[in-house]
Scaffold this active site. Structure first.
Site, PDB file in Angstrom:
ATOM      1  N   CYS A 135       0.950  -1.396   0.012  1.00 35.26           N
ATOM      2  CA  CYS A 135      -0.061   0.232   0.013  1.00 35.26           C
ATOM      3  C   CYS A 135       0.853   1.333  -0.019  1.00 35.26           C
ATOM      4  O   CYS A 135       1.785   1.212   0.900  1.00 35.26           O
ATOM      5  CB  CYS A 135      -0.904   0.094   1.152  1.00 35.26           C
ATOM      6  SG  CYS A 135      -2.037   1.407   1.591  1.00 35.26           S
ATOM      7  N   CYS A 142      -2.761  15.379   2.816  1.00 33.79           N
ATOM      8  CA  CYS A 142      -3.853  15.114   1.811  1.00 33.79           C
ATOM      9  C   CYS A 142      -4.688  16.598   1.702  1.00 33.79           C
ATOM     10  O   CYS A 142      -4.963  17.225   2.674  1.00 33.79           O
ATOM     11  CB  CYS A 142      -5.044  14.021   2.168  1.00 33.79           C
ATOM     12  SG  CYS A 142      -6.036  13.827   0.861  1.00 33.79           S
ATOM     13  N   CYS A 149     -10.948   9.718   8.060  1.00 33.60           N
ATOM     14  CA  CYS A 149      -9.441   9.423   7.794  1.00 33.60           C
ATOM     15  C   CYS A 149      -8.351  10.070   8.544  1.00 33.60           C
ATOM     16  O   CYS A 149      -8.535  11.451   8.796  1.00 33.60           O
ATOM     17  CB  CYS A 149      -9.495   9.587   6.358  1.00 33.60           C
ATOM     18  SG  CYS A 149      -7.760   9.209   5.747  1.00 33.60           S
TER      19      CYS A 149
HETATM   20  N1  SAH Z   1      -7.256   9.284  -1.093  1.00 32.26           N
HETATM   21  C1  SAH Z   1      -7.889   7.992  -1.612  1.00 32.26           C
HETATM   22  C2  SAH Z   1      -6.677   6.631  -1.292  1.00 32.26           C
HETATM   23  C3  SAH Z   1      -6.238   6.733   0.055  1.00 32.26           C
HETATM   24  S1  SAH Z   1      -7.485   6.086   1.394  1.00 32.26           S
HETATM   25  C4  SAH Z   1      -9.229   7.651  -1.284  1.00 32.26           C
HETATM   26  O1  SAH Z   1      -9.753   8.520  -0.590  1.00 32.26           O
HETATM   27  O2  SAH Z   1      -9.721   6.815  -1.903  1.00 32.26           O
HETATM   28  C5  SAH Z   1      -7.699   4.361   1.129  1.00 32.26           C
HETATM   29  C6  SAH Z   1      -8.988   3.703   1.626  1.00 32.26           C
HETATM   30  O3  SAH Z   1      -9.103   3.781   3.003  1.00 32.26           O
HETATM   31  C7  SAH Z   1     -10.072   4.674   1.073  1.00 32.26           C
HETATM   32  O4  SAH Z   1     -11.492   3.820   0.695  1.00 32.26           O
HETATM   33  C8  SAH Z   1     -10.531   5.422   2.531  1.00 32.26           C
HETATM   34  O5  SAH Z   1     -11.827   5.999   2.373  1.00 32.26           O
HETATM   35  C9  SAH Z   1     -10.523   4.317   3.683  1.00 32.26           C
HETATM   36  N2  SAH Z   1     -10.310   4.799   4.764  1.00 32.26           N
HETATM   37  C10 SAH Z   1      -9.930   5.917   5.359  1.00 32.26           C
HETATM   38  N3  SAH Z   1     -10.020   6.066   6.556  1.00 32.26           N
HETATM   39  C11 SAH Z   1     -10.361   4.910   6.980  1.00 32.26           C
HETATM   40  C12 SAH Z   1     -10.479   4.318   8.433  1.00 32.26           C
HETATM   41  N4  SAH Z   1     -10.259   5.171   9.470  1.00 32.26           N
HETATM   42  N5  SAH Z   1     -10.910   3.236   8.516  1.00 32.26           N
HETATM   43  C13 SAH Z   1     -11.313   2.463   7.470  1.00 32.26           C
HETATM   44  N6  SAH Z   1     -10.826   2.883   6.102  1.00 32.26           N
HETATM   45  C14 SAH Z   1     -10.344   4.107   5.930  1.00 32.26           C
HETATM   46 FE1  SF4 Z   2      -7.329  11.953   1.654  1.00 31.24          FE
HETATM   47 FE2  SF4 Z   2      -8.082  10.290   3.543  1.00 31.24          FE
HETATM   48 FE3  SF4 Z   2      -9.819  11.453   2.133  1.00 31.24          FE
HETATM   49 FE4  SF4 Z   2      -8.531   9.473   0.971  1.00 31.24          FE
HETATM   50  S1  SF4 Z   2      -9.677   9.063   2.789  1.00 31.24           S
HETATM   51  S2  SF4 Z   2      -8.822  11.315   0.224  1.00 31.24           S
HETATM   52  S3  SF4 Z   2      -6.499  10.171   1.951  1.00 31.24           S
HETATM   53  S4  SF4 Z   2      -8.516  12.428   3.597  1.00 31.24           S
END
Ligand code: SAH
Ligand code: SF4
Length: 398
Positions: A135, A142, A149
């Protein structure tokens, strides 16, 4: 009256400053990692490679760097000694530096990497039976602020370069000892068999560098990962979605997470710009869409927020007609996170409804939680400002 300060210069200092010999910066050697074949070709010619040889030199250097994992020009034994010396003078083969490596009880490895400027990003390796997923991150922090997140609480510091993105794959291969050994029988088992752009950052806000990096990673004479083993996850940057298929050709995952605009606005605030309908229209037109290359809808399970039976039914109505699978992600908590994970019974009931509607609905096993390596838990100490716990809670309520 103030006494004149002893350091006040008697004469204007401009002249002095001009005559002080200034230390010239050392000529920086250009990093070859992350250059596309075309960029490498140009760089070699610029460095003095005769044009008629440049294409062949690209092929040779490429193999050394990306097939054999060689870092030292002196080891590139099919190149003339003088030429190796020239390369060493002009170029380097440099990777991000591992600051720390943590290994979870379940075998997941999390690397904290330092990149230029002293910034830090995280990369996670997840070993599974018969395969291993890396990953990788695309940005430090971001720009988006998804409320569930951890990365979203860290402002964007900067985009990663293509070299820093490819570098994450190479660092993992180094650490896992995965480069082939000359003379050894070809080993088809791959430790890093899949790459997901699901680390820190929004890959479609760093499109060109992500594309160039993936071209390097997919190149058949190097790391040689098939485009079907690379998945790019986006929060839904609609104008860039079609380009992902056209210019990279990898698989696509979309952070969907909600079935009404009201809820998605809160969870994935970029929804206020491109709402559910706009996003789904872009996905329906996704150029590579087929049953063998389905879009993954990621759906984080948040207790009482988006996890009802009604949500599940609405979800399958929304995605009807799109070759898709739904990946349910049990929420991973982080310090100060404003949500709770849905119960296992709830997640299973939700999965069941989606499954009965004809969509694969795997539940993603949280990996590396003990070292904060699970989805959405990544966040580096590199900061340009941090949201307070109160701000996070307020945004989640908003
Ligand atoms: N920015 C991109 C990729 C990074 S996040 C995006 O948002 O898709 C990768 C995945 O993890 C995304 O589906 C995101 O929504 C999820 N994710 C983020 N925070 C999380 C959390 N605390 N628990 C579970 N999944 C989470
Ligand atoms: Fe950015 Fe996290 Fe949202 Fe992905 S899930 S777009 S890393 S803030």
């Amino acid at each position: 009256m103030n006494a004149p300060s002893p350091v006040t210069p008697a004469a204007p200092i401009t002249q002095d400053l001009l005559t002080i010999p200034r230390k010239l910066p050392e000529t920086a050697r250009r990093n070859l990692v992350g250059l596309t074949r075309a960029q490498l070709y140009e760089a070699l010619i610029e460095a003095g490679t005769p044009e008629r040889q440049a294409k062949m030199r690209v092929g040779q250097i490429w193999q050394w760097v990306y097939h054999w994992g060689v870092r030292d020009f002196a080891q590139m034994t099919n190149l003339a000694k003088d030429y190796r010396a020239l390369l060493a003078e002009k170029f380097e083969i440099a990777l991000p530096e591992i600051v720390t490596r943590q290994i979870s009880a379940d075998g997941t490895r999390k690397y904290l990497l330092r990149i230029s400027g002293g910034h830090e990003v995280e990369t996670v390796y997840i070993p599974e039976e018969n395969r291993g997923t890396l990953c990788i991150s695309s940005q430090v922090g971001c720009t988006l602020t998804c409320s569930f997140c951890h990365t979203g609480t860290q402002k964007l510091v900067r985009n990663l370069t293509a070299g820093e993105i490819v570098g994450q794959v190479m660092v993992a291969r180094d650490d896992l000892g995965e480069w082939p050994k000359p003379g050894a029988p070809k080993d088809e088992t791959r430790l890093v068999s899949n790459v997901v752009l699901m680390g820190m950052g929004e890959p479609l806000y760093n499109f060109d560098n992500v594309r160039d990096a993936m071209k390097v990673v997919m190149d058949g004479e190097g790391i040689s990962l098939s485009r079907r083993r690379i998945t790019l996850s986006t929060s839904g940057i609609v104008p860039e979605i079609a380009k992902t298929a056209e210019e990279i050709g990898c698989l696509l995952a979309v952070s969907f997470h909600a079935t009404t605009d009201e809820t998605r606005d809160k969870l994935v605030p970029v929804n206020r710009k491109w709402n559910i309908e706009t996003l789904l229209n872009a996905l329906r037109e996704y150029p590579r869409l087929s049953n063998s290359e389905r879009i993954t809808f990621e759906y984080v399970m948040l207790d009482g927020v988006n996890d009802s039976d009604e949500d599940a039914r609405r979800l399958v109505r929304l995605i009807r007609g799109i070759p898709a699978k739904v990946n349910l992600i049990p929420f991973n908590e982080w310090p100060g996170s404003p949500y709770r994970r849905s119960s296992w019974e709830r997640i299973e009931a939700f999965a069941d409804i989606v499954h009965k509607a004809g969509y694969a609905s795997p539940i993603r096993t949280p990996r590396g939680e003990d070292i904060m390596a699970a989805c959405g838990q990544l966040k580096s100490a590199t900061e340009r400002g941090r949201k307070t716990a109160a701000q996070i809670a307020a945004e989640a309520r908003a």
